[in-house]
Write a protein that holds these residues in place. Structure first.
Motif, PDB file in Angstrom:
ATOM      1  N   PHE A 156       0.811  -1.215   0.000  1.00  0.00           N
ATOM      2  CA  PHE A 156       0.000   0.000   0.000  1.00  0.00           C
ATOM      3  C   PHE A 156       0.849   1.273   0.000  1.00  0.00           C
ATOM      4  N   ASP A 157       2.146   1.129   0.287  1.00  0.00           N
ATOM      5  CA  ASP A 157       3.035   2.289   0.287  1.00  0.00           C
ATOM      6  C   ASP A 157       3.439   2.693  -1.127  1.00  0.00           C
ATOM      7  N   GLU A 158       3.053   1.886  -2.107  1.00  0.00           N
ATOM      8  CA  GLU A 158       3.394   2.178  -3.488  1.00  0.00           C
ATOM      9  C   GLU A 158       2.267   2.959  -4.172  1.00  0.00           C
ATOM     10  N   ALA A 159       2.562   3.477  -5.354  1.00  0.00           N
ATOM     11  CA  ALA A 159       1.537   4.163  -6.147  1.00  0.00           C
ATOM     12  C   ALA A 159       0.656   3.100  -6.798  1.00  0.00           C
ATOM     13  N   VAL A 160      -0.436   2.761  -6.155  1.00  0.00           N
ATOM     14  CA  VAL A 160      -1.300   1.673  -6.601  1.00  0.00           C
ATOM     15  C   VAL A 160      -2.256   2.170  -7.682  1.00  0.00           C
ATOM     16  N   ARG A 161      -2.262   1.499  -8.818  1.00  0.00           N
ATOM     17  CA  ARG A 161      -3.223   1.776  -9.886  1.00  0.00           C
ATOM     18  C   ARG A 161      -4.208   0.613  -9.915  1.00  0.00           C
ATOM     19  N   LEU A 162      -5.418   0.899  -9.499  1.00  0.00           N
ATOM     20  CA  LEU A 162      -6.399  -0.164  -9.307  1.00  0.00           C
ATOM     21  C   LEU A 162      -6.763  -0.872 -10.608  1.00  0.00           C
ATOM     22  N   GLU A 163      -6.795  -0.149 -11.715  1.00  0.00           N
ATOM     23  CA  GLU A 163      -7.086  -0.789 -12.991  1.00  0.00           C
ATOM     24  C   GLU A 163      -6.016  -1.818 -13.331  1.00  0.00           C
ATOM     25  N   GLU A 164      -4.750  -1.468 -13.067  1.00  0.00           N
ATOM     26  CA  GLU A 164      -3.656  -2.407 -13.332  1.00  0.00           C
ATOM     27  C   GLU A 164      -3.726  -3.596 -12.380  1.00  0.00           C
ATOM     28  N   LEU A 165      -4.098  -3.349 -11.140  1.00  0.00           N
ATOM     29  CA  LEU A 165      -4.219  -4.437 -10.170  1.00  0.00           C
ATOM     30  C   LEU A 165      -5.315  -5.408 -10.605  1.00  0.00           C
ATOM     31  N   ALA A 166      -6.428  -4.880 -11.078  1.00  0.00           N
ATOM     32  CA  ALA A 166      -7.510  -5.756 -11.554  1.00  0.00           C
ATOM     33  C   ALA A 166      -7.016  -6.643 -12.690  1.00  0.00           C
ATOM     34  N   ARG A 167      -6.300  -6.060 -13.641  1.00  0.00           N
ATOM     35  CA  ARG A 167      -5.771  -6.857 -14.755  1.00  0.00           C
ATOM     36  C   ARG A 167      -4.767  -7.885 -14.261  1.00  0.00           C
ATOM     37  N   LYS A 168      -3.977  -7.506 -13.271  1.00  0.00           N
ATOM     38  CA  LYS A 168      -2.951  -8.396 -12.734  1.00  0.00           C
ATOM     39  C   LYS A 168      -3.555  -9.677 -12.164  1.00  0.00           C
ATOM     40  N   VAL A 169      -4.753  -9.554 -11.576  1.00  0.00           N
ATOM     41  CA  VAL A 169      -5.393 -10.736 -10.980  1.00  0.00           C
ATOM     42  C   VAL A 169      -6.431 -11.336 -11.924  1.00  0.00           C
ATOM     43  N   GLY A 170      -6.418 -10.910 -13.181  1.00  0.00           N
ATOM     44  CA  GLY A 170      -7.259 -11.522 -14.192  1.00  0.00           C
ATOM     45  C   GLY A 170      -8.712 -11.115 -14.177  1.00  0.00           C
ATOM     46  N   LEU A 171      -8.988  -9.886 -13.739  1.00  0.00           N
ATOM     47  CA  LEU A 171     -10.364  -9.418 -13.674  1.00  0.00           C
ATOM     48  C   LEU A 171     -10.509  -8.111 -14.447  1.00  0.00           C
ATOM     49  N   SER A 172     -11.668  -7.911 -15.032  1.00  0.00           N
ATOM     50  CA  SER A 172     -11.970  -6.598 -15.590  1.00  0.00           C
ATOM     51  C   SER A 172     -12.218  -5.641 -14.431  1.00  0.00           C
ATOM     52  N   MET A 173     -12.121  -4.352 -14.675  1.00  0.00           N
ATOM     53  CA  MET A 173     -12.343  -3.397 -13.600  1.00  0.00           C
ATOM     54  C   MET A 173     -13.767  -3.472 -13.079  1.00  0.00           C
ATOM     55  N   ASP A 174     -14.732  -3.661 -13.980  1.00  0.00           N
ATOM     56  CA  ASP A 174     -16.126  -3.770 -13.546  1.00  0.00           C
ATOM     57  C   ASP A 174     -16.322  -4.968 -12.622  1.00  0.00           C
ATOM     58  N   ARG A 175     -15.741  -6.098 -12.983  1.00  0.00           N
ATOM     59  CA  ARG A 175     -15.883  -7.302 -12.160  1.00  0.00           C
ATOM     60  C   ARG A 175     -15.124  -7.147 -10.843  1.00  0.00           C
ATOM     61  N   PHE A 176     -13.963  -6.529 -10.894  1.00  0.00           N
ATOM     62  CA  PHE A 176     -13.181  -6.278  -9.691  1.00  0.00           C
ATOM     63  C   PHE A 176     -13.987  -5.418  -8.717  1.00  0.00           C
ATOM     64  N   GLU A 177     -14.573  -4.349  -9.209  1.00  0.00           N
ATOM     65  CA  GLU A 177     -15.372  -3.468  -8.354  1.00  0.00           C
ATOM     66  C   GLU A 177     -16.565  -4.214  -7.769  1.00  0.00           C
ATOM     67  N   ARG A 178     -17.202  -5.045  -8.583  1.00  0.00           N
ATOM     68  CA  ARG A 178     -18.374  -5.779  -8.126  1.00  0.00           C
ATOM     69  C   ARG A 178     -18.009  -6.782  -7.032  1.00  0.00           C
ATOM     70  N   LEU A 179     -16.914  -7.504  -7.206  1.00  0.00           N
ATOM     71  CA  LEU A 179     -16.509  -8.480  -6.196  1.00  0.00           C
ATOM     72  C   LEU A 179     -16.056  -7.810  -4.902  1.00  0.00           C
ATOM     73  N   VAL A 180     -15.312  -6.720  -5.010  1.00  0.00           N
ATOM     74  CA  VAL A 180     -14.878  -6.000  -3.808  1.00  0.00           C
ATOM     75  C   VAL A 180     -16.102  -5.499  -3.036  1.00  0.00           C
ATOM     76  N   SER A 181     -17.104  -5.003  -3.750  1.00  0.00           N
ATOM     77  CA  SER A 181     -18.322  -4.533  -3.095  1.00  0.00           C
ATOM     78  C   SER A 181     -19.051  -5.678  -2.393  1.00  0.00           C
TER      79      SER A 181
END
Length: 246
Positions: A156-181
């Motif tokens: 978390f101390d790094e410059a986190v780009r959530l869109e890149e993180l979603a891709r990194k774990v194999g999820l689209s941003m929409d699906r990532f947001e939905r699962l986190v919610s």
């Protein structure tokens, strides 16, 4: 479908303040309150009493948050009330770390909306703060978020780009947001903020590093941005929070 007369009848029945208090008294994980235009409580539920360590509603009615919660936190809550009353704008699902007079801390999602007369004048506000519960680890797709959660908790101390993180774990941003919610009851941005503010709070309580150093250690390259985020989430500045600790 109910007609206008039927809807008006039900609206009048549900507007009974005694009924409202009775209903909200049954919600142990949600604080409910109504305040007048001077930021003073006029209606509260039993959960708020318990969080404040107050025995009777009559001991809370007529007081402001600044008079109830320890300094400097109470002043921050009252300033938030004043902003809603002055601007007439709602606060929706604001992630907040609440600290209660009994020493308990808890994460909440807060909603506040102004109360208006028929002519539009703001005469008070009504608010709800819902406890943020533990993540739903039994969710069938919780495993999809494990790698992302590990990344956020350790980097978390790094410059986190959530869109890149979603891709990194194999999820689209929409699906990532939905699962986190569904699992955390938060947006991805709120989840990252929660992790960073928890770390910052711990460093402010337990260490003596400067505010700028703590900001950097928690992923904020801009000291002022960290201070704004901390104040929005906790209700006070990082320095005021540190000074309030026993």
């Amino acid at each position: 479908m109910p007609n206008a007369e039927s809807l008006s009848r039900w609206a009048n029945l549900l507007a009974d303040p005694v009924l409202l208090q009775h209903l909200f008294d049954k919600l142990p994980d949600a604080v409910f309150f109504v305040k007048d235009q001077t930021e003073r409580y006029v209606m509260v539920n039993e959960t708020l009493l318990a969080r404040c360590g107050i025995a009777h509603k009559s001991d809370l009615i007529g007081r402001t948050a600044e008079e109830v919660f320890p300094a400097p936190l109470g002043a921050g809550y009252t300033a938030q009330d004043r902003q809603v009353l002055r601007t007439g704008r709602e606060i929706q699902d604001r992630l907040e770390l609440h600290m209660y007079p009994n020493g308990r801390q808890g994460w909440c999602l807060t909603f506040k909306t102004p109360l208006r007369e028929r002519n539009g004048d703001v005469v008070g506000l009504v608010g709800i703060s819902r406890d943020l519960h533990r993540p739903n680890e039994q969710h069938p797709e919780y495993g999809h978020l494990a790698e992302a959660l590990d990344f956020l908790q350790t980097r978390f101390d790094e410059a986190v780009r959530l869109e890149e993180l979603a891709r990194k774990v194999g999820l689209s941003m929409d699906r990532f947001e939905r699962l986190v919610s569904q699992v955390f009851h938060l947006t991805p941005r709120q989840l990252l903020t929660k992790i960073r503010i928890e770390a910052a709070s711990r460093l402010l309580r337990e260490g003596d590093e400067g505010i700028a150093a703590i900001a950097h250690a928690c992923g904020y390259s801009d000291h002022s941005a960290f201070t704004r985020q901390f104040r929005s989430t906790v209700g006070v500045t990082p320095l005021a929070f540190r000074r309030s600790q026993p």
